[in-house]
Design a protein around this motif. Structure first.
Motif, PDB file in Angstrom:
ATOM      1  N   ARG A 196     -11.396 -21.036  16.316  1.00  0.00           N
ATOM      2  CA  ARG A 196     -10.691 -22.481  15.899  1.00  0.00           C
ATOM      3  C   ARG A 196      -9.647 -22.498  14.950  1.00  0.00           C
ATOM      4  N   PRO A 197      -8.988 -23.396  15.647  1.00  0.00           N
ATOM      5  CA  PRO A 197      -7.519 -23.481  14.679  1.00  0.00           C
ATOM      6  C   PRO A 197      -7.721 -23.834  13.106  1.00  0.00           C
TER       7      PRO A 197
ATOM      8  N   ILE B 286      -4.498 -34.533  17.659  1.00  0.00           N
ATOM      9  CA  ILE B 286      -5.530 -33.899  17.367  1.00  0.00           C
ATOM     10  C   ILE B 286      -7.027 -34.526  18.574  1.00  0.00           C
ATOM     11  N   LEU B 287      -7.435 -33.306  19.608  1.00  0.00           N
ATOM     12  CA  LEU B 287      -8.845 -33.958  19.986  1.00  0.00           C
ATOM     13  C   LEU B 287      -9.839 -32.711  20.077  1.00  0.00           C
ATOM     14  N   VAL B 288     -10.988 -32.834  19.510  1.00  0.00           N
ATOM     15  CA  VAL B 288     -11.525 -32.056  18.628  1.00  0.00           C
ATOM     16  C   VAL B 288     -12.770 -32.368  19.559  1.00  0.00           C
ATOM     17  N   PHE B 289     -13.423 -31.184  20.215  1.00  0.00           N
ATOM     18  CA  PHE B 289     -14.767 -31.593  20.633  1.00  0.00           C
ATOM     19  C   PHE B 289     -15.842 -30.710  20.301  1.00  0.00           C
ATOM     20  N   TYR B 290     -17.219 -30.931  19.426  1.00  0.00           N
ATOM     21  CA  TYR B 290     -18.024 -30.831  18.032  1.00  0.00           C
ATOM     22  C   TYR B 290     -19.332 -30.664  19.008  1.00  0.00           C
TER      23      TYR B 290
ATOM     24  N   GLN C  76     -18.620 -26.919  24.776  1.00  0.00           N
ATOM     25  CA  GLN C  76     -17.921 -25.907  24.150  1.00  0.00           C
ATOM     26  C   GLN C  76     -17.173 -26.381  23.199  1.00  0.00           C
ATOM     27  N   PRO C  77     -16.854 -25.638  21.906  1.00  0.00           N
ATOM     28  CA  PRO C  77     -16.582 -26.156  20.540  1.00  0.00           C
ATOM     29  C   PRO C  77     -14.307 -26.286  21.247  1.00  0.00           C
TER      30      PRO C  77
ATOM     31  N   SER D 146      -1.001 -26.889  22.903  1.00  0.00           N
ATOM     32  CA  SER D 146      -1.876 -26.114  22.481  1.00  0.00           C
ATOM     33  C   SER D 146      -3.386 -26.200  23.110  1.00  0.00           C
ATOM     34  N   LEU D 147      -4.142 -25.907  23.162  1.00  0.00           N
ATOM     35  CA  LEU D 147      -5.512 -25.717  23.476  1.00  0.00           C
ATOM     36  C   LEU D 147      -6.160 -24.167  22.317  1.00  0.00           C
ATOM     37  N   TYR D 148      -7.086 -25.042  21.806  1.00  0.00           N
ATOM     38  CA  TYR D 148      -7.521 -23.445  21.523  1.00  0.00           C
ATOM     39  C   TYR D 148      -9.526 -23.555  21.710  1.00  0.00           C
ATOM     40  N   ASN D 149      -9.794 -22.493  22.157  1.00  0.00           N
ATOM     41  CA  ASN D 149     -11.629 -22.269  22.256  1.00  0.00           C
ATOM     42  C   ASN D 149     -12.150 -21.413  21.336  1.00  0.00           C
TER      43      ASN D 149
END
Length: 202
Positions: A156-157, A48-52, A132-133, A146-149
């Protein structure tokens, strides 16, 4: 602005410094462990790669503590987690320690990855020139599952959604079935590992 990546694409295998300033390549996080190779299971781990945006973002300060609650579950289920921001490593190290997080906090200070995948927020205001998160769930070969904007709350997932994504990936591993561990050749290797561990601890 929407990322140039989509489900089925390969995420760039970039190298970024972690919270200690040490270079980390994404694929190194998904590689099988030595014991996996020893047992003949070389599929690797999902990531899981999260951009914050940063420690100051109120939405990030809700999302990341939830991931702290999730990290122990990920550890025992062979799944990986990493976060990326533009904050320098010293800031990330302090934020990580305050959260009680144990996963790598990666720094894209030069915004090269953010530009490459088109998620650099160039609007004016407190989030200018920050990611962008987005959240990407990657297969062990860095293919996007999968990806989430997460720009808005609905993007957010939830932990349950991430859990379902990871289960779907793990079910494709050759060692997912119990029978894979019960095979005679694997049993023999497992017994050998147990004997070696027992000798080393005595």
């Amino acid at each position: 602005m929407t990322t140039t990546l989509t489900v089925g694409d390969r995420f760039p295998d970039v190298t970024l410094p972690n919270q200690n300033g040490e270079p980390i390549t994404l694929s190194s996080l998904t590689q099988p462990a030595l014991v996996d190779h020893y047992l003949g299971f070389a599929d690797g781990y999902p990531l899981i790669l999260v951009f914050y945006r940063g420690f100051f973002c109120p939405r990030d300060r809700q999302q990341l503590p939830q991931l702290v609650q999730f990290q122990s579950e990920l550890a025992v289920n062979y799944c990986k987690l990493a976060t990326v921001s533009v904050d320098p490593p010293i800031v990330q190290a302090a934020f990580r320690a305050g959260l009680g997080a144990q996963w790598p906090f990666l720094c894209d200070k030069g915004r090269s990855l953010l530009r490459q995948i088109n998620i650099l927020d160039e609007t004016e205001g407190e989030y200018a020139y920050r990611p962008q998160p987005y959240t990407f769930v990657l297969r062990p070969d860095l293919t996007i599952h999968s990806l989430y904007n997460g720009w808005f709350f609905v993007g957010r997932p939830t932990l349950e959604k991430l859990r379902q994504d990871l289960r779907a990936i793990m079910q494709t591993r050759v060692d997912y079935a119990y029978e894979a561990y019960d095979a005679p050749e694997v049993k023999q290797i497992r017994r050998s590992v147990e004997r070696n561990v027992s000798r080393a601890s005595s």
